[in-house]
Design a protein around this motif. Sequence first.
Motif, mmCIF file in Angstrom:
data_model
loop_
_atom_site.group_PDB
_atom_site.id
_atom_site.type_symbol
_atom_site.label_atom_id
_atom_site.label_comp_id
_atom_site.label_asym_id
_atom_site.label_seq_id
_atom_site.Cartn_x
_atom_site.Cartn_y
_atom_site.Cartn_z
ATOM 1 N N ILE A 113 0.952 -1.409 0.330
ATOM 2 C CA ILE A 113 0.096 -0.208 -0.247
ATOM 3 C C ILE A 113 0.928 1.143 -0.131
ATOM 4 C CG2 ILE A 113 -2.152 1.642 1.353
ATOM 5 C CD1 ILE A 113 -2.717 -1.282 2.655
ATOM 6 N N VAL A 150 -8.201 13.618 6.536
ATOM 7 C CA VAL A 150 -8.373 14.410 7.563
ATOM 8 C C VAL A 150 -7.514 14.330 8.368
ATOM 9 C CG1 VAL A 150 -10.460 13.538 9.108
ATOM 10 C CG2 VAL A 150 -11.459 12.808 6.725
ATOM 11 N N LYS A 151 -6.598 13.376 8.489
ATOM 12 C CA LYS A 151 -5.864 13.446 9.637
ATOM 13 C C LYS A 151 -4.789 12.897 9.347
ATOM 14 C CE LYS A 151 -5.266 11.873 14.294
ATOM 15 N NZ LYS A 151 -5.658 10.939 15.691
ATOM 16 N N THR A 152 -3.554 13.200 9.357
ATOM 17 C CA THR A 152 -1.741 12.984 9.176
ATOM 18 C C THR A 152 -0.980 13.035 10.067
ATOM 19 O OG1 THR A 152 -1.890 15.415 8.232
ATOM 20 C CG2 THR A 152 -2.876 13.324 6.571
ATOM 21 N N ASN A 153 -0.206 12.655 10.521
ATOM 22 C CA ASN A 153 0.794 13.025 11.091
ATOM 23 C C ASN A 153 0.967 12.389 12.466
ATOM 24 O OD1 ASN A 153 2.169 14.233 9.235
ATOM 25 N ND2 ASN A 153 3.414 13.249 9.903
ATOM 26 N N GLY A 154 -0.084 11.860 12.749
ATOM 27 C CA GLY A 154 -0.788 12.015 14.205
ATOM 28 C C GLY A 154 -0.141 11.314 14.819
ATOM 29 N N PRO A 155 0.138 11.871 16.228
ATOM 30 C CA PRO A 155 1.751 11.457 17.301
ATOM 31 C C PRO A 155 1.070 9.621 17.715
ATOM 32 C CG PRO A 155 0.161 12.541 18.828
ATOM 33 C CD PRO A 155 -0.430 12.860 17.062
ATOM 34 N N PRO A 157 0.378 7.448 20.274
ATOM 35 C CA PRO A 157 0.199 7.472 21.662
ATOM 36 C C PRO A 157 0.987 7.096 22.616
ATOM 37 C CG PRO A 157 -1.733 5.715 20.627
ATOM 38 C CD PRO A 157 -0.542 6.673 19.757
ATOM 39 N N THR B 72 1.687 -1.325 12.997
ATOM 40 C CA THR B 72 1.196 -0.404 11.862
ATOM 41 C C THR B 72 -0.299 -1.556 11.194
ATOM 42 O OG1 THR B 72 2.635 0.955 11.996
ATOM 43 C CG2 THR B 72 0.859 1.258 10.323
ATOM 44 N N ILE B 74 -3.644 -0.872 8.311
ATOM 45 C CA ILE B 74 -4.436 -0.356 6.834
ATOM 46 C C ILE B 74 -5.740 -1.195 7.694
ATOM 47 C CG2 ILE B 74 -4.286 0.613 5.166
ATOM 48 C CD1 ILE B 74 -0.753 -0.601 6.559
ATOM 49 N N PHE B 94 -13.321 9.432 14.026
ATOM 50 C CA PHE B 94 -11.198 9.230 13.340
ATOM 51 C C PHE B 94 -10.023 9.999 14.374
ATOM 52 C CE2 PHE B 94 -14.246 6.595 9.875
ATOM 53 C CZ PHE B 94 -14.179 5.668 10.491
ATOM 54 N N LEU B 95 -10.656 11.343 13.202
ATOM 55 C CA LEU B 95 -9.412 12.389 14.205
ATOM 56 C C LEU B 95 -9.165 11.967 15.269
ATOM 57 C CD1 LEU B 95 -8.242 14.854 13.073
ATOM 58 C CD2 LEU B 95 -10.632 16.239 13.223
ATOM 59 N N ARG B 96 -10.020 11.899 16.288
ATOM 60 C CA ARG B 96 -10.297 12.238 17.792
ATOM 61 C C ARG B 96 -9.095 10.512 17.934
ATOM 62 N NH1 ARG B 96 -13.765 16.143 19.087
ATOM 63 N NH2 ARG B 96 -16.002 15.187 19.360
ATOM 64 N N SER B 97 -9.888 9.585 17.852
ATOM 65 C CA SER B 97 -9.054 8.557 18.226
ATOM 66 C C SER B 97 -7.281 8.702 18.128
ATOM 67 C CB SER B 97 -9.396 7.546 17.024
ATOM 68 O OG SER B 97 -8.455 6.154 17.703
ATOM 69 N N ARG B 98 -6.803 8.104 19.666
ATOM 70 C CA ARG B 98 -5.731 8.266 19.491
ATOM 71 C C ARG B 98 -4.614 7.121 18.480
ATOM 72 N NH1 ARG B 98 -2.630 9.510 23.844
ATOM 73 N NH2 ARG B 98 -2.620 7.291 24.737
ATOM 74 N N GLN B 99 -5.548 6.569 18.439
ATOM 75 C CA GLN B 99 -4.465 5.212 17.711
ATOM 76 C C GLN B 99 -4.377 5.751 15.786
ATOM 77 O OE1 GLN B 99 -7.320 4.075 20.485
ATOM 78 N NE2 GLN B 99 -5.874 3.230 21.574
ATOM 79 N N VAL B 100 -5.417 5.841 16.167
ATOM 80 C CA VAL B 100 -6.035 6.679 14.168
ATOM 81 C C VAL B 100 -4.873 7.718 14.310
ATOM 82 C CG1 VAL B 100 -6.580 7.701 12.212
ATOM 83 C CG2 VAL B 100 -7.842 5.828 13.901
ATOM 84 N N GLN B 101 -3.776 6.830 13.131
ATOM 85 C CA GLN B 101 -2.160 8.229 13.359
ATOM 86 C C GLN B 101 -2.592 8.557 11.967
ATOM 87 O OE1 GLN B 101 1.731 7.770 14.038
ATOM 88 N NE2 GLN B 101 1.266 5.751 14.091
ATOM 89 N N GLN B 102 -3.303 8.278 10.626
ATOM 90 C CA GLN B 102 -3.924 8.720 9.548
ATOM 91 C C GLN B 102 -5.354 8.796 8.968
ATOM 92 O OE1 GLN B 102 -0.735 8.382 5.929
ATOM 93 N NE2 GLN B 102 0.731 7.487 7.884
ATOM 94 N N CYS B 103 -5.904 9.595 8.078
ATOM 95 C CA CYS B 103 -6.987 8.941 8.111
ATOM 96 C C CYS B 103 -7.458 9.878 6.543
ATOM 97 C CB CYS B 103 -8.207 9.507 9.051
ATOM 98 S SG CYS B 103 -10.424 9.481 8.539
ATOM 99 N N ILE B 115 -4.889 5.227 8.850
ATOM 100 C CA ILE B 115 -3.656 4.127 9.331
ATOM 101 C C ILE B 115 -3.176 4.397 10.688
ATOM 102 C CG2 ILE B 115 -0.741 3.728 8.996
ATOM 103 C CD1 ILE B 115 -1.041 4.306 5.919
ATOM 104 N N ASN B 117 -1.713 2.645 14.933
ATOM 105 C CA ASN B 117 -0.654 2.081 15.141
ATOM 106 C C ASN B 117 -1.337 0.965 16.857
ATOM 107 O OD1 ASN B 117 1.022 3.411 18.079
ATOM 108 N ND2 ASN B 117 2.326 1.876 16.003
#
Lengths: 158, 158
Positions: A113, A150-155, A157, B72, B74, B94-103, B115, B117
Amino acid sequence: MKKRPAVTIDNFDLKILQLVQVDNMMPQRVIAERIGLSPPAVARRLQQLRESGVIRKDIAIVNETAVARPLTIIVHVTTENERLDLLDAMKDRFLRSRQVQQCYYVTGEMDFILIVNVKDMAEYNEMTRELFFEGGNVKSFRTCVSMENVKTNGPIPL
Amino acid sequence: MKKRPAVTIDNFDLKILQLVQVDNMMPQRVIAERIGLSPPAVARRLQQLRESGVIRKDIAIVNETAVARPLTIIVHVTTENERLDLLDAMKDRFLRSRQVQQCYYVTGEMDFILIVNVKDMAEYNEMTRELFFEGGNVKSFRTCVSMENVKTNGPIPL
DNA sequence: AGCAATTCGCAAAAAAATTGCACATCTATA
DNA sequence: TATAGATGTGCAATTTTTTTGCGAATTGCT
């Protein structure tokens, strides 16, 4: 007997990582007062986190649209042949491609991917030619254009 | 008439972006000598690039395995209903979920690509429950476990 | 050409990071 | 229990980096 590097991460380190993962330009003085250590202690920990590879790198995230490369495309690649040397060659190709920002080798029907950045579909088209047709060992690929990142480069946890 | 912010990016800016995209801890003095400007000029440009949002943020990339979160995953999500308010609610989740690093919200059969973690499959399982089952509006989702993160955080080609 | 706005480099000032060192804490061992 | 070694800390001094003030040079526009 020699002691192993022993990457020990304590709670102070975790707090530091939480902070720099969101903003690594934060002065050590600020980090220090937030976690209850002195600035030099923070500096030494940061140095060790970087040297030991816990912090892999420090980067600026640039707004793709601001630099006229607005398209994010997710590509699913299926291989012809799963021979190790051929897979390695593919990884190498994806790794080297400037448009490929991320590449995952995954389980399931798909094999790779990719997350790709291009300025327009013409560039994407040309990239697919180089990477998938001329590159070899690609059975098929599926293209998903992102309408919204929607979201990129999230930290991570911690 | 008032002039618009007018985000003009010249070649010096592009060179600066190329450098800080790979290493944003590089001293301005070094950037300056590499691109042929004085350190203050580089500082002023960096400041403007940040204020104008061309540089979105500055972050440390941490090694997930070093902090015991090695997985990781997907995920491809298909929605039940494409009503705008429901989609927005999903994005928000999705934005709020700590595990979701990218959406990514994408075209095609799938609607979202995430994506994620996690430290283990148990955590993933729990996350899917919260995010997909209890969250609502998810018709189905497909899980791809990454065997190897071949490339991550690649720079945008400039 | 000439005026206004921008951007530069230099030098000074301010802020941040690094270093040296003495002290505290912990562990393993005699 | 005493002790030597290793580790990690805070403070203070030093070094480095970043920021700021300002006059000069450049650019864009009428």
